[in-house]
Scaffold this motif. Structure first.
Motif, PDB file in Angstrom:
ATOM      1  N   GLY A 177       0.576  -0.685   0.129  1.00  0.00           N
ATOM      2  CA  GLY A 177       0.367   0.214   0.320  1.00  0.00           C
ATOM      3  C   GLY A 177       0.388   1.346  -0.064  1.00  0.00           C
ATOM      4  N   ILE A 178       2.055   1.022  -1.068  1.00  0.00           N
ATOM      5  CA  ILE A 178       3.041   2.432  -0.612  1.00  0.00           C
ATOM      6  C   ILE A 178       3.443   2.827  -2.228  1.00  0.00           C
ATOM      7  N   ALA A 179       2.534   4.222  -2.000  1.00  0.00           N
ATOM      8  CA  ALA A 179       2.501   5.233  -3.011  1.00  0.00           C
ATOM      9  C   ALA A 179       3.627   5.273  -3.541  1.00  0.00           C
ATOM     10  N   VAL A 180       4.484   4.981  -4.516  1.00  0.00           N
ATOM     11  CA  VAL A 180       5.443   5.203  -5.180  1.00  0.00           C
ATOM     12  C   VAL A 180       5.309   5.205  -6.210  1.00  0.00           C
ATOM     13  N   PRO A 181       5.656   6.984  -7.280  1.00  0.00           N
ATOM     14  CA  PRO A 181       4.999   7.114  -8.659  1.00  0.00           C
ATOM     15  C   PRO A 181       6.283   6.646  -9.213  1.00  0.00           C
ATOM     16  N   ALA A 191      24.820   3.679  -5.119  1.00  0.00           N
ATOM     17  CA  ALA A 191      24.081   3.638  -6.206  1.00  0.00           C
ATOM     18  C   ALA A 191      22.590   4.567  -6.838  1.00  0.00           C
ATOM     19  N   ARG A 192      21.886   4.789  -7.302  1.00  0.00           N
ATOM     20  CA  ARG A 192      20.639   5.073  -7.992  1.00  0.00           C
ATOM     21  C   ARG A 192      19.970   3.479  -8.440  1.00  0.00           C
ATOM     22  N   LEU A 193      18.977   3.297  -8.060  1.00  0.00           N
ATOM     23  CA  LEU A 193      17.931   2.238  -8.612  1.00  0.00           C
ATOM     24  C   LEU A 193      16.928   2.937  -8.767  1.00  0.00           C
ATOM     25  N   MET A 194      15.934   1.881  -9.773  1.00  0.00           N
ATOM     26  CA  MET A 194      15.042   1.709 -10.345  1.00  0.00           C
ATOM     27  C   MET A 194      14.807   0.831  -9.872  1.00  0.00           C
ATOM     28  N   MET A 195      13.182   1.191  -9.399  1.00  0.00           N
ATOM     29  CA  MET A 195      12.813  -0.170  -7.726  1.00  0.00           C
ATOM     30  C   MET A 195      11.839  -0.845  -9.274  1.00  0.00           C
ATOM     31  N   LEU A 243      10.726   6.935 -12.909  1.00  0.00           N
ATOM     32  CA  LEU A 243       9.963   8.357 -11.147  1.00  0.00           C
ATOM     33  C   LEU A 243      10.035   7.808 -10.735  1.00  0.00           C
ATOM     34  N   CYS A 244      10.889   5.963 -10.321  1.00  0.00           N
ATOM     35  CA  CYS A 244      10.213   5.253  -8.990  1.00  0.00           C
ATOM     36  C   CYS A 244      12.032   4.938  -8.778  1.00  0.00           C
TER      37      CYS A 244
END
Length: 334
Positions: free
Chosen positions: A33-37, A70-74, A47-48
């Motif tokens: 239920g977590i609103a990740v864009p 590092a950055r990542l895309m969920m 966006l994630c």
């Protein structure tokens, strides 16, 4: 760690959720239920995006481990260990900053002798983020803001309100008149801290009086879209049978969702002492015999009802931090 789920902590929100084996972090967040864009779910829209603060994570696109920092895309990442991520787009309950929006009125219809269902469309809906259980204000020229619970889930495109209005309630009637004028209406949202930014870990008791049902509708419809499996019991207290304007909807939830039960509480039609009905509602809740140390309570109604209920439940053993109501914020005890 074998087949055990991994915990994923999000900063700065402080939200934590579980991610199963081979389940991408975005899908696991949605289950909780977590609103990740997001927009694309394939790593293109970005966006994630989040940053890995600690733990081991795998990029499913190139099958390489992601370095800490590092950055990542969920949507393209699975957890190989417990993780901590930094993602500023995910806010804790009540931390979304209110903003003003212009909304178009899609529909206004009477659903009882004094309650209207209102449907609003925000042309910039993608820019709005709110949590289940929050509320908004309708801003009319030369008038104080009027506050109403959002009855729709955060995943819905349109905003739903339940507005109780009769000729003697001047402010509410002015809102209905404005909504039926054909003009756009100004809103400010979201407001409220008694909301859910993620699915809770305990059974839920939802207690509503009158149009407090609107807030509970948002919570129920939100939870039904997650993997939440704890028991949920809704109490809805009204003075008269005709005041329970969406009883059939609550009954339908009960039929379709095995975790959910509904208990209507209707006062004596000949007794208009509303405080008496508060006591009746409180007695019905206490009679559940719940494990008060292992339950989360959300209440929506008048300050008298909410404080009567809170005092009774805390005396029965509910920890104060397990009781949530916007009344505690906008009508604090002196």
């Amino acid at each position: 760690m074998g087949s055990e789920p991994r915990w994923v902590g999000l900063k700065p929100s402080g939200i934590r959720y579980s991610a199963g084996i081979n389940v991408d972090l975005l899908s696991a967040a949605a289950d909780a239920g977590i609103a990740v864009p997001f927009a694309c779910k394939n790593g293109v829209c970005e966006l994630c995006e989040a940053r890995l603060l600690s733990g081991s994570a795998l990029n499913t696109r190139n099958q390489q481990m992601i370095p800490v920092g590092a950055r990542l895309m969920m949507c393209r990442t699975v957890a190989c260990d417990h993780l901590e991520l930094e993602i500023s787009a995910v806010m804790a309950a009540g931390k979304n900053q209110p903003r003003k929006f212009q909304a178009n009125v899609v529909d206004v219809r009477s659903i009882s002798h004094d309650v209207y269902r209102v449907e609003l469309q925000l042309p910039r809906r993608r820019e709005l983020s709110f949590h289940a259980g929050q509320y908004l204000s309708v801003i009319l020229p030369d008038a104080e803001p009027c506050y109403f619970s959002i009855a729709s889930s955060p995943s819905e495109q349109n905003i739903e309100l339940h507005i109780q209005a009769s000729p003697e309630w001047v402010s509410a009637q002015k809102v209905i008149d404005a909504l039926t004028s054909g003009e756009a209406v100004s809103l400010e949202l979201p407001h409220g801290k008694a909301c859910l930014a993620s699915a809770p870990e305990k059974p839920l008791l939802l207690i509503a009086a009158g149009t407090g049902f609107a807030q509970m509708k948002s919570l129920v419809e939100y939870l039904r879209g997650t993997s939440f499996s704890q028991p949920v019991k809704l109490f809805w207290g009204v003075r008269r049978h005709e005041d329970m304007y969406l009883r059939s909807m609550a009954r339908q939830w009960e039929q379709e969702w095995s975790a959910f039960t509904f208990q209507p509480v209707v006062g004596d039609d000949e007794d208009n002492d509303w405080s008496g009905h508060h006591d009746q509602l409180v007695r019905a809740v206490l009679a559940t015999g719940a494990d008060w140390k292992n339950v989360e309570v959300h209440a929506s109604g008048s300050p008298t009802m909410v404080y009567t209920l809170m005092d009774a439940l805390i005396e029965a053993g509910l920890p104060p931090e397990g009781f949530f109501s916007d009344v505690l914020e906008y009508a604090p005890r002196s």
